[in-house]
Design a protein around this motif. Structure first.
Motif, PDB file in Angstrom:
ATOM      1  N   PRO A  10       0.699 -10.870 -13.284  1.00  0.00           N
ATOM      2  CA  PRO A  10       0.964 -10.565 -11.875  1.00  0.00           C
ATOM      3  C   PRO A  10       0.019 -11.349 -10.966  1.00  0.00           C
ATOM      4  O   PRO A  10      -1.159 -11.518 -11.286  1.00  0.00           O
ATOM      5  CB  PRO A  10       0.686  -9.068 -11.777  1.00  0.00           C
ATOM      6  CG  PRO A  10       0.828  -8.554 -13.171  1.00  0.00           C
ATOM      7  CD  PRO A  10       0.381  -9.684 -14.057  1.00  0.00           C
ATOM      8  N   GLU A  11       0.536 -11.827  -9.878  1.00  0.00           N
ATOM      9  CA  GLU A  11      -0.260 -12.619  -8.933  1.00  0.00           C
ATOM     10  C   GLU A  11      -1.564 -11.901  -8.573  1.00  0.00           C
ATOM     11  O   GLU A  11      -2.625 -12.527  -8.503  1.00  0.00           O
ATOM     12  CB  GLU A  11       0.553 -12.892  -7.664  1.00  0.00           C
ATOM     13  CG  GLU A  11      -0.059 -13.913  -6.741  1.00  0.00           C
ATOM     14  CD  GLU A  11      -0.015 -15.338  -7.294  1.00  0.00           C
ATOM     15  OE1 GLU A  11      -0.999 -16.077  -7.069  1.00  0.00           O
ATOM     16  OE2 GLU A  11       0.986 -15.706  -7.928  1.00  0.00           O
ATOM     17  N   ALA A  12      -1.490 -10.594  -8.386  1.00  0.00           N
ATOM     18  CA  ALA A  12      -2.672  -9.818  -7.993  1.00  0.00           C
ATOM     19  C   ALA A  12      -3.755  -9.794  -9.065  1.00  0.00           C
ATOM     20  O   ALA A  12      -4.911  -9.514  -8.772  1.00  0.00           O
ATOM     21  CB  ALA A  12      -2.259  -8.388  -7.664  1.00  0.00           C
ATOM     22  N   LEU A  13      -3.403 -10.108 -10.312  1.00  0.00           N
ATOM     23  CA  LEU A  13      -4.371 -10.062 -11.408  1.00  0.00           C
ATOM     24  C   LEU A  13      -4.771 -11.433 -11.927  1.00  0.00           C
ATOM     25  O   LEU A  13      -5.568 -11.526 -12.857  1.00  0.00           O
ATOM     26  CB  LEU A  13      -3.805  -9.236 -12.565  1.00  0.00           C
ATOM     27  CG  LEU A  13      -3.498  -7.775 -12.273  1.00  0.00           C
ATOM     28  CD1 LEU A  13      -2.910  -7.103 -13.500  1.00  0.00           C
ATOM     29  CD2 LEU A  13      -4.734  -7.050 -11.806  1.00  0.00           C
ATOM     30  N   ARG A  14      -4.275 -12.489 -11.342  1.00  0.00           N
ATOM     31  CA  ARG A  14      -4.542 -13.834 -11.867  1.00  0.00           C
ATOM     32  C   ARG A  14      -6.003 -14.252 -11.785  1.00  0.00           C
ATOM     33  O   ARG A  14      -6.477 -14.979 -12.633  1.00  0.00           O
ATOM     34  CB  ARG A  14      -3.662 -14.866 -11.172  1.00  0.00           C
ATOM     35  CG  ARG A  14      -2.234 -14.753 -11.636  1.00  0.00           C
ATOM     36  CD  ARG A  14      -1.437 -15.959 -11.340  1.00  0.00           C
ATOM     37  NE  ARG A  14      -0.089 -15.762 -11.882  1.00  0.00           N
ATOM     38  CZ  ARG A  14       0.927 -16.518 -11.597  1.00  0.00           C
ATOM     39  NH1 ARG A  14       0.783 -17.520 -10.762  1.00  0.00           N
ATOM     40  NH2 ARG A  14       2.103 -16.283 -12.133  1.00  0.00           N
ATOM     41  N   THR A  16      -8.649 -12.153 -11.805  1.00  0.00           N
ATOM     42  CA  THR A  16      -9.507 -11.022 -12.147  1.00  0.00           C
ATOM     43  C   THR A  16     -10.007 -11.163 -13.579  1.00  0.00           C
ATOM     44  O   THR A  16      -9.626 -12.083 -14.299  1.00  0.00           O
ATOM     45  CB  THR A  16      -8.746  -9.687 -12.015  1.00  0.00           C
ATOM     46  OG1 THR A  16      -7.739  -9.637 -13.025  1.00  0.00           O
ATOM     47  CG2 THR A  16      -8.122  -9.524 -10.642  1.00  0.00           C
ATOM     48  N   LEU A  67      -3.542  -1.642 -16.500  1.00  0.00           N
ATOM     49  CA  LEU A  67      -2.876  -2.186 -15.312  1.00  0.00           C
ATOM     50  C   LEU A  67      -3.021  -1.230 -14.129  1.00  0.00           C
ATOM     51  O   LEU A  67      -3.334  -1.653 -13.010  1.00  0.00           O
ATOM     52  CB  LEU A  67      -1.394  -2.444 -15.591  1.00  0.00           C
ATOM     53  CG  LEU A  67      -1.061  -3.635 -16.481  1.00  0.00           C
ATOM     54  CD1 LEU A  67       0.408  -3.609 -16.875  1.00  0.00           C
ATOM     55  CD2 LEU A  67      -1.411  -4.942 -15.799  1.00  0.00           C
ATOM     56  N   TYR A  72      -2.517  -2.247 -10.337  1.00  0.00           N
ATOM     57  CA  TYR A  72      -1.166  -2.787 -10.435  1.00  0.00           C
ATOM     58  C   TYR A  72      -0.205  -1.657 -10.775  1.00  0.00           C
ATOM     59  O   TYR A  72      -0.436  -0.893 -11.712  1.00  0.00           O
ATOM     60  CB  TYR A  72      -1.094  -3.881 -11.504  1.00  0.00           C
ATOM     61  CG  TYR A  72       0.220  -4.597 -11.492  1.00  0.00           C
ATOM     62  CD1 TYR A  72       0.479  -5.573 -10.539  1.00  0.00           C
ATOM     63  CD2 TYR A  72       1.213  -4.288 -12.400  1.00  0.00           C
ATOM     64  CE1 TYR A  72       1.712  -6.219 -10.500  1.00  0.00           C
ATOM     65  CE2 TYR A  72       2.438  -4.933 -12.366  1.00  0.00           C
ATOM     66  CZ  TYR A  72       2.673  -5.896 -11.413  1.00  0.00           C
ATOM     67  OH  TYR A  72       3.880  -6.533 -11.371  1.00  0.00           O
ATOM     68  N   ALA A  74       2.198  -0.152 -12.656  1.00  0.00           N
ATOM     69  CA  ALA A  74       2.930  -0.279 -13.910  1.00  0.00           C
ATOM     70  C   ALA A  74       3.762   0.970 -14.162  1.00  0.00           C
ATOM     71  O   ALA A  74       3.297   2.085 -13.940  1.00  0.00           O
ATOM     72  CB  ALA A  74       1.952  -0.484 -15.056  1.00  0.00           C
TER      73      ALA A  74
END
Length: 88
Positions: A10-14, A16, A67, A72, A74
């Motif tokens: 996910p873009e938000a976790l790239r 991290t 997640l 995120y 999930a």
């Protein structure tokens, strides 16, 4: 390869430390990718004894919890339902 499942990060976790936190907090290791897919997908191995229903349920539960902890959204129930259907 049928024994490797690729999951889009996910873009938000790239950017991290999700992978290292998953290993540190839960003892679960997922693989990064390489080449043009580096930083875009994780590779999940589902082979040998890991392909048994109990291990998959445990992984999905842990992965989903990680997640959710990372912020995120999930749908862990939907994922667990899919495993039940696959093994029905």
């Amino acid at each position: 390869m049928p024994m490797v499942t690729c999951v889009e990060i996910p873009e938000a976790l790239r950017d991290t430390n999700f992978q290292s936190e998953l290993l540190t907090k839960f003892g679960v290791e997922i693989a990064a990718s390489f080449g043009s897919l580096q930083g875009k997908i994780w590779r999940l191995g589902t082979m040998c004894y890991v392909a048994q229903k109990g291990y998959l349920v445990r992984f999905i539960s842990i992965f989903g919890a990680a997640l959710l902890q990372a912020g995120y959204p999930a749908d862990v129930k939907a994922a667990l339902d899919a495993v039940d259907q696959a093994f029905a």
